[in-house]
Write an enzyme that holds these catalytic residues in place. Sequence first.
Site, PDB file in Angstrom:
ATOM      1  CB  SER A  64     -16.073   9.508 -36.767  1.00  0.00           C
ATOM      2  OG  SER A  64     -17.307   9.258 -36.179  1.00  0.00           O
ATOM      3  NE  ARG A 496     -14.233   7.212 -20.605  1.00  0.00           N
ATOM      4  CZ  ARG A 496     -14.270   7.837 -21.771  1.00  0.00           C
ATOM      5  NH1 ARG A 496     -15.083   8.856 -21.981  1.00  0.00           N
ATOM      6  NH2 ARG A 496     -13.469   7.463 -22.753  1.00  0.00           N
ATOM      7  CB  SER A 498     -11.461  12.392 -23.455  1.00  0.00           C
ATOM      8  OG  SER A 498     -11.482  12.205 -24.846  1.00  0.00           O
ATOM      9  CB  THR A 500     -11.487  11.124 -28.925  1.00  0.00           C
ATOM     10  OG1 THR A 500     -12.485  11.795 -28.151  1.00  0.00           O
ATOM     11  CG2 THR A 500     -11.914   9.692 -29.173  1.00  0.00           C
TER      12      THR A 500
HETATM   13  C1  16G Z   1     -14.667   6.800 -30.086  1.00  0.00           C
HETATM   14  C2  16G Z   1     -15.374   5.472 -30.034  1.00  0.00           C
HETATM   15  C3  16G Z   1     -16.760   5.643 -29.442  1.00  0.00           C
HETATM   16  C4  16G Z   1     -16.662   6.290 -28.074  1.00  0.00           C
HETATM   17  C5  16G Z   1     -15.875   7.577 -28.155  1.00  0.00           C
HETATM   18  C6  16G Z   1     -15.578   8.097 -26.762  1.00  0.00           C
HETATM   19  C7  16G Z   1     -15.227   3.629 -31.613  1.00  0.00           C
HETATM   20  C8  16G Z   1     -15.368   3.201 -33.022  1.00  0.00           C
HETATM   21  N1  16G Z   1     -15.501   4.900 -31.374  1.00  0.00           N
HETATM   22  O1  16G Z   1     -15.319   7.674 -30.963  1.00  0.00           O
HETATM   23  O2  16G Z   1     -17.333   4.379 -29.330  1.00  0.00           O
HETATM   24  O3  16G Z   1     -17.923   6.563 -27.556  1.00  0.00           O
HETATM   25  O4  16G Z   1     -14.626   7.340 -28.784  1.00  0.00           O
HETATM   26  O5  16G Z   1     -14.808   9.248 -26.824  1.00  0.00           O
HETATM   27  O6  16G Z   1     -14.865   2.869 -30.740  1.00  0.00           O
HETATM   28  P1  16G Z   1     -14.083   9.817 -25.557  1.00  0.00           P
HETATM   29  O7  16G Z   1     -13.087   8.805 -25.081  1.00  0.00           O
HETATM   30  O8  16G Z   1     -13.475  11.103 -26.012  1.00  0.00           O
HETATM   31  O9  16G Z   1     -15.141  10.056 -24.517  1.00  0.00           O
HETATM   32 MG    MG Z   2     -18.600   7.569 -36.451  1.00  0.00          MG
END
Ligand code: 16G
Ligand code: MG
Length: 542
Positions: A64, A496, A498, A500
């Site tokens: 992404s 919160r 993260s 990711t």
């Molecule tokens: C991922 C999610 C997105 C969300 C982001 C938050 C999908 C397909 N993608 O990219 O929706 O906004 O994570 O990221 O669900 P974070 O947990 O690092 O804040």
């Molecule tokens: Mg994307």
Amino acid sequence: MDLDAVTKQSVLHAKPDGLILQYGTAGFRTKAEHLDHVMFRMGLLAVLRSKQTKSTIGVMVTASHNPEEDNGVKLVDPLGEMLAASWEEHATCLANAEEQHLPRVLVDISEKAAVDLHQDAFVVIGRDTRPSSERLSQSVIDGVTVLGGQFYDYGLLTTPQLHYMVFCRNSNGQYGKATVEGYYQKLSSAFVELTKQAFCRGDDHRTLKVDCANGIGALKLAEMKHYFSPGLSVQLFNDGTKGKLNHLCGADFVKSHQKPPQGIEMRANERCCSFDGDADRIVYYYHDADGQFHLIDGDKIATLISSFLKELLLEIGDGLSLGVVQTAYANGSSTRYLEEVMKVPVYCTKTGVKHLHHKAQEFDIGVYFEANGHGTVLFSKAAETKIKQLAKESEDEKRKAAKMLENIIDLFNQTIGDAISDMLVIEAILALKGLTVQQWDALYTDLPNRQLKVKVADRQVISTTDAERQVVKPPGLQEAINDLVKKYRLSRAFVRPSGTEDIVRVYAEADSQENTDSLAYEVSLAVFQLAGGIGERPQRGF
Ligand code: 16G
Ligand code: MG
């Protein structure tokens, strides 16, 4: 299952020692060089999931909006949705199994999930434009093949296109034709039909500049452009011929830096938008005559779309329910506008598309968008049937509205947020309503907001409730946040972990940018002190 063959093949896709990865909200995502074994194993898992559901399963190779050096993989379930939660756990187990345990883990999953191993399996595969994606998707294919699954490799696709293909195949073509051509035709004929009246008026809403993040969106939009009605011309920027994927461009860059991408020529009051690297997010923006930048994010997109839908629903007067789903990141002004001015019910879920998607399914018509530009509109089967009926039968004005809704159903990707499909819906609404980008922007004024990151030793020490708006652990943190929020007007803040990145995210909004920045800083400090911050202490001033 030929477990010997699996073991033999797996050696060619060996897992690096000690590497532990988690199937998170966005699947697996990390540096591309660490992902070969994960791809092979997701090929295996897709075969099991396909056998269990007796349906086609999708595997998308993409990271992404992450940097070009990263990659990732997601599985797509039969109706084009995200992988079911229980299978996310299987995915994590399988990806982290040591080489010698792989056969046992496969057997375990098959037993736990009651997979009928005699069933045929079919897997479709798509990938983004990253240099590593082709090789990694080959590893997925190796995994599928060694378990005897059949596959079709679509090659380069946007993430939403792969979701679309999966749903088409599992609905026997009812949702559409499972080809790229079929996707273009479905969307563009709905768009042309919907905008017929607007574009024959000959107004000036016709050119749209699109920043494609140097990603897959550029290739697909370039192919699709000639299908649009003559009423809309899109100009592509950051089309991948020169720049690096997601580097200083794309929806995520624009949203998080609140400034335009590099590589796009913007003139005053011109409508522009940005996709992310796999084209499932979109944000709009423009420069005003004073050179000030205005961002139109997912919240304002949701507002434009829901107000248009609400008008059409009033016209057909059939009592279909409309709901809007957001996350805690939605700007307070958007929520207030939707609830108080538009009188639309608004719901808040945890971050991540699957949470919003599930909530949106509870309505006849469910609009969901994250502030970062990820979203779509879902129509229930019952709503679709009713609308189609009305489009055929009822008297004039009603029928016109029902016909528009019918086209809108076809135009929205019902499986997942889709930058191309969202863009076409937005362009259609602006043209039909004769709205300029400034008029759209003026629906409400965003509250100043700030997002910060705090490094802590273990981000799992923070747990939240109430759709991530309240902290339950560690003790004292929520009380500290409450006290800080009380110091400012129109203020709100939450934290919160993260999903990711290895950090805690802090969000704050208040009546002025200065107050917002103070609040964000103070909350960051509270997180640092109460949740085990490491490294440099948060600093005041950005
Ligand atoms: C991922 C999610 C997105 C969300 C982001 C938050 C999908 C397909 N993608 O990219 O929706 O906004 O994570 O990221 O669900 P974070 O947990 O690092 O804040
Ligand atoms: Mg994307």
